[in-house]
Design a protein around this motif. Structure first.
Motif, PDB file in Angstrom:
ATOM      1  N   SER A 176      -3.865   6.080 -12.210  1.00 23.55           N
ATOM      2  CA  SER A 176      -4.692   6.847 -12.871  1.00 23.55           C
ATOM      3  C   SER A 176      -5.803   5.950 -13.630  1.00 23.55           C
ATOM      4  O   SER A 176      -6.921   6.022 -13.525  1.00 23.55           O
ATOM      5  N   TYR A 177      -5.035   4.812 -14.482  1.00 27.89           N
ATOM      6  CA  TYR A 177      -5.883   4.354 -15.346  1.00 27.89           C
ATOM      7  C   TYR A 177      -6.339   2.847 -14.890  1.00 27.89           C
ATOM      8  O   TYR A 177      -7.133   2.438 -15.185  1.00 27.89           O
ATOM      9  N   SER A 178      -5.591   2.423 -14.149  1.00 33.68           N
ATOM     10  CA  SER A 178      -5.968   1.114 -13.857  1.00 33.68           C
ATOM     11  C   SER A 178      -7.124   0.650 -13.172  1.00 33.68           C
ATOM     12  O   SER A 178      -7.747  -0.299 -13.312  1.00 33.68           O
ATOM     13  N   ASP A 179      -7.449   1.526 -12.330  1.00 32.17           N
ATOM     14  CA  ASP A 179      -8.391   1.361 -11.461  1.00 32.17           C
ATOM     15  C   ASP A 179      -9.795   2.014 -11.565  1.00 32.17           C
ATOM     16  O   ASP A 179     -10.256   1.677 -12.568  1.00 32.17           O
ATOM     17  N   LYS A 180      -9.990   3.100 -10.924  1.00 29.59           N
ATOM     18  CA  LYS A 180     -11.460   3.449 -11.131  1.00 29.59           C
ATOM     19  C   LYS A 180     -11.809   4.498 -12.474  1.00 29.59           C
ATOM     20  O   LYS A 180     -12.841   4.370 -12.954  1.00 29.59           O
ATOM     21  N   ARG A 217      -6.708  -4.901  -3.716  1.00 34.50           N
ATOM     22  CA  ARG A 217      -6.290  -3.530  -4.466  1.00 34.50           C
ATOM     23  C   ARG A 217      -5.256  -2.979  -4.151  1.00 34.50           C
ATOM     24  O   ARG A 217      -4.445  -2.536  -4.945  1.00 34.50           O
ATOM     25  N   LEU A 218      -4.772  -3.031  -2.789  1.00 34.39           N
ATOM     26  CA  LEU A 218      -3.324  -2.496  -2.425  1.00 34.39           C
ATOM     27  C   LEU A 218      -2.228  -3.197  -3.058  1.00 34.39           C
ATOM     28  O   LEU A 218      -1.268  -2.544  -3.686  1.00 34.39           O
ATOM     29  N   GLN A 219      -2.414  -4.507  -2.968  1.00 34.35           N
ATOM     30  CA  GLN A 219      -1.273  -5.292  -3.575  1.00 34.35           C
ATOM     31  C   GLN A 219      -1.121  -5.096  -4.940  1.00 34.35           C
ATOM     32  O   GLN A 219      -0.172  -4.824  -5.501  1.00 34.35           O
ATOM     33  N   GLY A 220      -2.426  -4.838  -5.782  1.00 37.03           N
ATOM     34  CA  GLY A 220      -2.358  -4.532  -7.095  1.00 37.03           C
ATOM     35  C   GLY A 220      -1.695  -3.097  -7.290  1.00 37.03           C
ATOM     36  O   GLY A 220      -1.179  -3.103  -8.376  1.00 37.03           O
ATOM     37  N   ARG A 221      -1.757  -2.396  -6.466  1.00 37.40           N
ATOM     38  CA  ARG A 221      -0.905  -1.243  -6.416  1.00 37.40           C
ATOM     39  C   ARG A 221       0.623  -0.994  -6.048  1.00 37.40           C
ATOM     40  O   ARG A 221       1.239  -0.059  -6.056  1.00 37.40           O
ATOM     41  N   GLY A 222       1.103  -2.371  -5.616  1.00 44.08           N
ATOM     42  CA  GLY A 222       2.299  -2.474  -5.210  1.00 44.08           C
ATOM     43  C   GLY A 222       2.680  -2.212  -3.903  1.00 44.08           C
ATOM     44  O   GLY A 222       3.767  -2.315  -3.290  1.00 44.08           O
ATOM     45  N   TYR A 223       1.675  -2.200  -3.006  1.00 42.00           N
ATOM     46  CA  TYR A 223       1.783  -2.031  -1.472  1.00 42.00           C
ATOM     47  C   TYR A 223       2.176  -3.367  -0.852  1.00 42.00           C
ATOM     48  O   TYR A 223       1.617  -4.317  -1.253  1.00 42.00           O
ATOM     49  N   PHE A 224       2.657  -3.483   0.275  1.00 40.98           N
ATOM     50  CA  PHE A 224       2.972  -4.549   0.970  1.00 40.98           C
ATOM     51  C   PHE A 224       1.844  -4.488   2.051  1.00 40.98           C
ATOM     52  O   PHE A 224       1.720  -3.968   3.110  1.00 40.98           O
ATOM     53  N   ALA A 225       0.538  -5.277   1.707  1.00 39.93           N
ATOM     54  CA  ALA A 225      -0.492  -5.199   2.588  1.00 39.93           C
ATOM     55  C   ALA A 225      -0.981  -6.625   2.856  1.00 39.93           C
ATOM     56  O   ALA A 225      -0.935  -7.576   1.694  1.00 39.93           O
ATOM     57  N   GLU A 226      -1.554  -7.116   3.918  1.00 37.64           N
ATOM     58  CA  GLU A 226      -1.915  -8.302   4.161  1.00 37.64           C
ATOM     59  C   GLU A 226      -3.103  -8.119   4.965  1.00 37.64           C
ATOM     60  O   GLU A 226      -3.505  -7.072   5.545  1.00 37.64           O
TER      61      GLU A 226
END
Ligand code: ADP
Ligand code: MG
Length: 572
Positions: free
Chosen positions: A442-446, A265-274
């Motif tokens: 806003s829209y993509s997730d919940k 989910r974080l990656q989907g939002r553009g964060y650098f997460a692993e």
């Protein structure tokens, strides 16, 4: 146990070489666990030590262990067992620092994944201290490349973790091969029954050294909790990260699957997460940790077990995405921040009744965990705007802008004032970026899922445009407030206002297409029930200009403000 007086290292009469090395390491005085454990271990006692992560347990056993080694004897004298390769390496490094002025004592790490030949070579040269994972130590014992007959002291670090990982049998085998009159030291963060039985089996009149809880929770950690629902956790996490703008964050989940989910989910939002968890291969873990250490990875999402090996001192925030199941875990988790005298923040999400469990944790740990209010999108915008303006100011203060002044002169003149130009430049830097973020959140997730659950399409009806308001249930907004504000401020008749969907932190409202601009303009800087509101076209609406996304991505300049921007930079 009563309060512990901490000792200075001078009071311990350490050998001058070790004392000097400790000074070089920057340790001024011993931590509570060190104050108690060092002299006991040095006196030859079996010790069962318990204290939270980050309290200096490595040196608590490392210092006395080294003091007990006969440097003229080339035989193996001390064995330290650790649950993971990372930890074995860390311990080894700490020992080498302590041995800076006593390098005739050799320490070697022994762990799986490294070619065994190399370890055999190292062992053949003669080492007095081995730091190893149980599996690989067993392996060497079987090959007779490690002989336990001369061992004087064995130390089990993170013993609870080793038991959790299923090393009990290996530990029993290893300890069983050691001389009966050896000294046995056990360090563990928690004391589950398995540890106590291990103690009974292998320790002789052990001294239980436990650091009192009062001193456990670092006052340097600012602790907050948020009441959220399961669906809004990702959104809440994003906002905290956007608002705090940390360089390094550590996010905890209770299971491996949850870790993967959150990373996705974080990656989907553009964060650098692993992710960091037990299912990863050693090489993958090393890679992730390397990225985290050098800052190319900003958000590490981990399980409790995997996080034990993390040896990074500058984690700014810890987020308990899932409430930990055990009070000790809470301490461990938040103890990953505010290390080495730094300050840090810990954020905990609680869903529904979990708030009672959090109260228990707070009581048990003596921690003050304050209820927090999640930043609204306008808080985040405001934080970003202030940061941007600060940056502009410092650039002006720095000077050396003559080249750009020339460019500015080409713009400013009769037609455009300096103020117009400045405003446009600020908009280029700030506004589009925010528009993109609102679209992302806003829209993509919940909201979409949530709308669908209620049997509604997320698309507005024919002829309507969906608008997004950055306020919601959290601001105690109800549909009538939205209708009232729009009708009152813009003159659009209330009965023409369409569907209104109110979520925790934001609201969608459908407006007839011909009134969309009236509402967008009319609601600027207006308040709804005392809350400053920002109204935008909802993302995904067909009226949205398609290029705005890529445009804004190219305009992320503030290098300090990382996260999704760097990510998009790569996407290019
Ligand atoms: P633990 O094993 O209890 O989690 P570590 O041994 O990893 O803790 O130590 C945590 C950090 O504190 C390390 O960076 C270590 O170098 C530092 N440290 C240990 N002892 C002291 C001390 N007496 N004074 C200052 N820093 C210390
Ligand atoms: Mg440790």
């Amino acid at each position: 146990m009563e309060d512990i007086k901490t000792m200075s290292f001078e009071e311990m009469y350490l050998s001058p070489e070790i004392a000097k090395a400790i000074k070089d390491m920057g340790f001024e005085e011993a931590t509570p666990i060190q104050s108690q454990a060092i002299s006991l271990i040095r006196a030859g006692r079996d010790v069962l030590g318990q204290s939270q992560t980050g309290t200096g347990k490595t040196a608590a056993f490392g210092i006395p262990c080294i003091e007990m080694i006969d440097e003229h004897d080339r035989n193996l004298q001390a064995v330290i067992l650790a649950p993971t390769r990372e930890l074995a390496i860390q311990i080894c490094e700490e020992f080498r620092k302590l041995l800076k002025y006593k390098d005739s004592i050799k320490v070697v790490p022994i762990y799986g994944g490294q070619p065994i030949d190399r370890q055999i070579m190292a062992l053949k040269r003669g080492v007095q201290v081995v730091v190893g994972t149980p599996g690989r130590v067993m392996d060497h014992m079987d090959r007779r490349t490690l002989k336990m007959e001369t061992v004087k002291i064995v130390i089990l670090d993170e013993a609870d973790e080793m038991l959790d990982m299923g090393f009990r049998e290996d530990i029993e085998t290893i300890l069983g091969k050691m001389p009966a009159k050896r000294q046995t030291v056990l360090f563990s963060a928690t004391m589950p029954p398995g540890i106590l039985s291990l103690t009974k089996e292998f320790q002789l009149e052990p001294e239980h050294v436990k650091v009192v809880r009062k001193e456990l929770t670092a006052p340097l950690i600012d602790q907050h909790y948020y009441e959220v629902n399961e669906r809004s956790k990702t959104e809440a996490l994003s906002r905290i990260i956007d608002m705090q703008n940390p360089s390094l964050s550590l996010v905890f989940c209770n299971t491996k699957r949850r870790v993967d989910e959150v990373v996705e989910r974080l990656q989907g939002r553009g964060y650098f997460a692993e992710a960091l968890h037990g299912d990863l291969k050693q090489a993958q873990r090393d890679m992730v940790m390397k990225k985290f250490r050098n800052g190319t990875l900003e958000i590490l999402v981990a399980t409790d077990v995997a996080a034990r090996g993390i040896d990074v001192d500058d984690i700014d925030i810890v987020v308990n995405y899932d409430l930990p199941q055990d009070e000790e875990y809470y301490i461990h988790r938040i103890g990953r921040t505010a290390r080495a005298g730094r300050s840090g923040k810990a954020f905990t999400f609680v869903v529904g009744k979990e708030v009672y469990k959090l109260r228990d944790i707070s009581r048990y740990t003596n921690a003050k965990i304050q209820k927090g209010k999640l930043p609204t999108l306008s808080d985040i915008e405001e934080a970003k705007a202030s940061k941007f303006l600060e940056k502009v100011k410092s650039l002006v203060d720095e000077g050396q802008l003559s080249k750009y002044v020339n460019l500015a002169e080409r713009l400013v003149g009769d037609e455009y004032s300096a103020m117009d130009v400045a405003a446009a430049l600020i908009k280029m830097n700030l506004y589009d970026e925010n528009a993109m973020e609102i679209e992302e959140v806003s829209y993509s997730d919940k909201p979409r899922r949530s709308s669908e659950q209620r049997g509604r399409s997320h698309q507005p009806e024919q002829g309507m445009v969906r608008l997004y308001l950055n306020i919601g249930k959290a601001n105690r907004i109800m549909a009538k407030d939205v209708v009232g504000a729009i009708a009152g401020e813009t003159g659009v008749p209330g009965k023409l206002i369409g569907a209104i969907d109110i979520f925790d932190e934001f609201t969608f409202v459908d407006i007839p297409r011909e009134y969309a601009h009236t509402v967008l303009d009319g609601m600027k800087n207006k308040k709804v029930k005392g809350n400053k509101v920002n109204v935008q076209k909802a993302a995904g609406d067909q009226m949205r200009k398609p290029q705005s996304k890529s445009f804004s991505r190219d305009h992320h300049k503030d290098g300090k403000d990382k996260g999704r921007k760097k990510f998009f930079g790569f996407m290019g």
